[in-house]
Scaffold this motif. Sequence first.
Motif, PDB file in Angstrom:
ATOM      1  N   LEU A 170      38.925  36.398  45.251  1.00 44.77           N
ATOM      2  CA  LEU A 170      39.568  37.423  45.205  1.00 44.77           C
ATOM      3  C   LEU A 170      39.122  38.721  44.842  1.00 44.77           C
ATOM      4  N   ALA A 171      40.062  39.871  44.469  1.00 42.74           N
ATOM      5  CA  ALA A 171      39.970  40.944  44.727  1.00 42.74           C
ATOM      6  C   ALA A 171      39.255  41.277  43.302  1.00 42.74           C
ATOM      7  N   PRO A 209      54.734  38.096  56.549  1.00 41.17           N
ATOM      8  CA  PRO A 209      54.790  36.696  56.661  1.00 41.17           C
ATOM      9  C   PRO A 209      55.400  36.307  55.206  1.00 41.17           C
ATOM     10  N   GLY A 210      55.987  35.079  55.019  1.00 39.09           N
ATOM     11  CA  GLY A 210      56.573  34.523  53.967  1.00 39.09           C
ATOM     12  C   GLY A 210      55.485  33.710  53.321  1.00 39.09           C
ATOM     13  N   LEU A 260      43.561  35.991  53.247  1.00 44.12           N
ATOM     14  CA  LEU A 260      43.496  36.207  51.958  1.00 44.12           C
ATOM     15  C   LEU A 260      44.695  36.815  51.322  1.00 44.12           C
ATOM     16  N   ASN A 261      45.531  37.611  52.131  1.00 44.04           N
ATOM     17  CA  ASN A 261      46.787  37.859  51.539  1.00 44.04           C
ATOM     18  C   ASN A 261      47.598  36.881  51.343  1.00 44.04           C
ATOM     19  N   ALA A 262      47.628  35.739  52.515  1.00 44.03           N
ATOM     20  CA  ALA A 262      48.520  34.659  51.899  1.00 44.03           C
ATOM     21  C   ALA A 262      47.740  33.895  50.767  1.00 44.03           C
ATOM     22  N   ALA A 263      46.667  33.888  50.593  1.00 45.09           N
ATOM     23  CA  ALA A 263      45.943  33.229  49.321  1.00 45.09           C
ATOM     24  C   ALA A 263      46.509  33.863  48.271  1.00 45.09           C
ATOM     25  N   PRO A 268      33.490  45.404  40.019  1.00 46.64           N
ATOM     26  CA  PRO A 268      34.289  44.782  41.074  1.00 46.64           C
ATOM     27  C   PRO A 268      34.906  45.714  41.842  1.00 46.64           C
ATOM     28  N   ARG A 269      35.365  45.196  42.992  1.00 46.23           N
ATOM     29  CA  ARG A 269      36.338  45.882  44.049  1.00 46.23           C
ATOM     30  C   ARG A 269      37.373  46.219  43.448  1.00 46.23           C
ATOM     31  N   SER A 270      38.399  45.204  42.920  1.00 46.11           N
ATOM     32  CA  SER A 270      39.823  45.169  42.385  1.00 46.11           C
ATOM     33  C   SER A 270      40.451  45.786  43.562  1.00 46.11           C
ATOM     34  N   GLY A 271      41.842  45.787  43.302  1.00 45.03           N
ATOM     35  CA  GLY A 271      42.580  46.413  44.246  1.00 45.03           C
ATOM     36  C   GLY A 271      43.704  45.340  44.316  1.00 45.03           C
ATOM     37  N   ALA A 272      44.863  45.750  45.193  1.00 44.69           N
ATOM     38  CA  ALA A 272      46.001  44.740  45.448  1.00 44.69           C
ATOM     39  C   ALA A 272      45.419  43.729  45.985  1.00 44.69           C
ATOM     40  N   LEU A 273      45.887  42.200  45.495  1.00 44.79           N
ATOM     41  CA  LEU A 273      45.514  41.129  46.290  1.00 44.79           C
ATOM     42  C   LEU A 273      46.208  40.884  47.528  1.00 44.79           C
TER      43      LEU A 273
END
Length: 289
Positions: free
Chosen positions: A251-252, A170-171, A272-275, A31-36
């Motif tokens: 996700l990642a 963003p929040g 996806l960052n918001a997710a 898988p890709r993985s990494g920061a969500l």
Amino acid sequence: MSGAALEVLRAGALTTVQDLGRPGYAHLGVPRSGALDTGAHGLANRLLGNPPEAAALETTLDGVGLRALTPVTVAVTGAPCAVRVSGRAVAWGAPVRLRAGAELEVGRAESGVRSYVAVRGGFAVPPVLGSRSTDLLSGLGPAVLSAGTKLPVGPPGPDPVSGADALRVPGAPTELVLPLRLGPRADWFEPASLAALWRAQFRVSSESNRIGLRTEAGAPLIRSRGGELPSEGMVLGAVQVPPDGLPVVFLADHPVTGGYPVVGVVPPGPPLNAAAQARPGVGVRFVRG
């Protein structure tokens, strides 16, 4: 290695080392993985003058506690939270200098889910296939953090540029709105059900994790055909529909193949960052992407 290091005092619910992941190995089943939340991860590195690919810590809900074994500079971004150094409140979203022996306490997320703790020089755990990311699905990369773990720090790079864009982050979302590009298997669903998808109100399920954001409570998607697909490749942001008809957004740490039909794909980026920051119970809507 620079000789600098931090020690984990309190690991938190789920704290992992994450960089930008290991894309390009799906054909090997990796898988890709990494920061969500790549936006928050990138900001933490910019605040310290690190390159974008530098490894940071990704916490989940209740933060992490660390002790500086040597003088280091850190920054905390992502989900807003209280940040303390040896009991003293310090800035969130800004560089903070730690003396040797100082204890950094990253508190519970006040909103959102995941905070990011970067250190100047990056966390220099051994890379696997070119990445220092922990992959929960395959088990590649460093283990999930536990108390007593010592984290080496790499040599610092150039001085950071002043005025990094902390205020642009963003929040945490109060409603998650995900742009969806239909396909490749949208034709596996009833036309009326697809039309209803744009009006459906889902919620983030408590079963969500780094592999996928699961939904609940919305109108299930109804298939137009029976049977199952042969396993086919999956990508970041793919929206797979299991037999219960409730979409799952990959996700990642998503698997590289899957057999349930993919109704569409959410493009990488801010949605996806918001997710990554959407808590269980937050509303989810899909809009045409």
